[in-house]
Design a protein around this motif. Structure first.
Motif, short mmCIF file in Angstrom:
data_model
loop_
_atom_site.label_atom_id
_atom_site.label_comp_id
_atom_site.label_asym_id
_atom_site.label_seq_id
_atom_site.Cartn_x
_atom_site.Cartn_y
_atom_site.Cartn_z
N CYS A 92 -16.52 -9.91 6.33
CA CYS A 92 -16.23 -11.28 5.88
C CYS A 92 -15.74 -12.12 7.06
N ALA A 93 -15.65 -13.41 6.78
CA ALA A 93 -15.11 -14.38 7.74
C ALA A 93 -13.80 -14.88 7.15
N LEU A 94 -12.72 -14.62 7.86
CA LEU A 94 -11.39 -15.04 7.42
C LEU A 94 -10.93 -16.26 8.19
N PRO A 95 -10.16 -17.12 7.55
CA PRO A 95 -9.56 -18.23 8.29
C PRO A 95 -8.61 -17.69 9.37
N GLU A 96 -8.55 -18.39 10.48
CA GLU A 96 -7.69 -17.96 11.59
C GLU A 96 -6.24 -17.79 11.15
N MET A 97 -5.78 -18.65 10.25
CA MET A 97 -4.40 -18.56 9.77
C MET A 97 -4.14 -17.21 9.09
N VAL A 98 -5.09 -16.74 8.31
CA VAL A 98 -4.94 -15.46 7.62
C VAL A 98 -4.87 -14.32 8.64
N LEU A 99 -5.74 -14.34 9.63
CA LEU A 99 -5.72 -13.31 10.67
C LEU A 99 -4.40 -13.32 11.44
N ASN A 100 -3.89 -14.51 11.74
CA ASN A 100 -2.60 -14.61 12.44
C ASN A 100 -1.48 -14.02 11.58
N GLN A 101 -1.50 -14.29 10.28
CA GLN A 101 -0.48 -13.72 9.39
C GLN A 101 -0.59 -12.21 9.32
N LEU A 102 -1.81 -11.70 9.25
CA LEU A 102 -2.01 -10.26 9.21
C LEU A 102 -1.56 -9.61 10.51
N MET A 103 -1.85 -10.25 11.64
CA MET A 103 -1.41 -9.70 12.93
C MET A 103 0.12 -9.67 12.99
N SER A 104 0.75 -10.73 12.52
CA SER A 104 2.21 -10.78 12.50
C SER A 104 2.79 -9.66 11.64
N ARG A 105 2.19 -9.44 10.47
CA ARG A 105 2.64 -8.34 9.62
C ARG A 105 2.44 -6.99 10.30
N GLY A 106 1.31 -6.86 11.00
CA GLY A 106 1.04 -5.61 11.72
C GLY A 106 2.06 -5.34 12.81
N ARG A 107 2.44 -6.37 13.53
CA ARG A 107 3.44 -6.20 14.60
C ARG A 107 4.79 -5.78 14.03
N LYS A 108 5.06 -6.18 12.80
CA LYS A 108 6.32 -5.82 12.14
C LYS A 108 6.22 -4.47 11.43
N GLY A 109 5.05 -3.84 11.50
CA GLY A 109 4.84 -2.56 10.83
C GLY A 109 4.65 -2.69 9.33
#
Length: 126
Positions: A92-109
């Motif tokens: 799928c194609a996700l909005p950049e904002m969603v990917l940024n939120q997911l990356m932030s969650r990933g960095r926090k474990g």
């Protein structure tokens, strides 16, 4: 460029995971071939995105290179060493904002398969 592979967000703008020689070697591979390759890789190791992040990042780069609008891929394998035909790929194609939120969650474990599924894939929804 961020790319979600299962439940890991990769930054594809970091140093290229593919050498120039490999890029030339892979340039004739189509999207369908890469989908089959992904199914084979995840059939061997359903957690490849965590166990071998460099290999998963290269696959993400190749998928995005062939289909630039795609920035998320899910390869759902039922078990290790299963038949690649049993792996279910989704893109799928996700909005950049969603990917940024997911990356932030990933960095926090706080990004795991359940969280990624709820945010993107919806496979576990009742």
């Amino acid at each position: 460029m961020l790319f979600l592979m299962n439940d890991v967000v990769f930054d594809l703008d970091e140093a290229s995971p593919v050498t120039l020689a490999d890029a030339r070697r892979f340039e004739k591979l189509g999207f369908d071939y890469l989908m089959e390759l992904g199914c084979e890789l995840f059939a061997e190791d359903p957690l490849m995105h965590r166990n071998d992040p460099e290999r998963a990042r290269r696959l993400a780069w190749l998928i995005h290179d062939r289909s630039p609008e795609v920035n998320a891929a899910l390869f759902a394998a039922p078990e290790t060493d299963c038949d690649p035909a049993l792996v279910e790929p989704q893109f799928c194609a996700l909005p950049e904002m969603v990917l940024n939120q997911l990356m932030s969650r990933g960095r926090k474990g706080k990004l795991d398969a359940v969280a990624a599924d709820r945010a993107v894939w919806g496979r576990m929804a009742a």
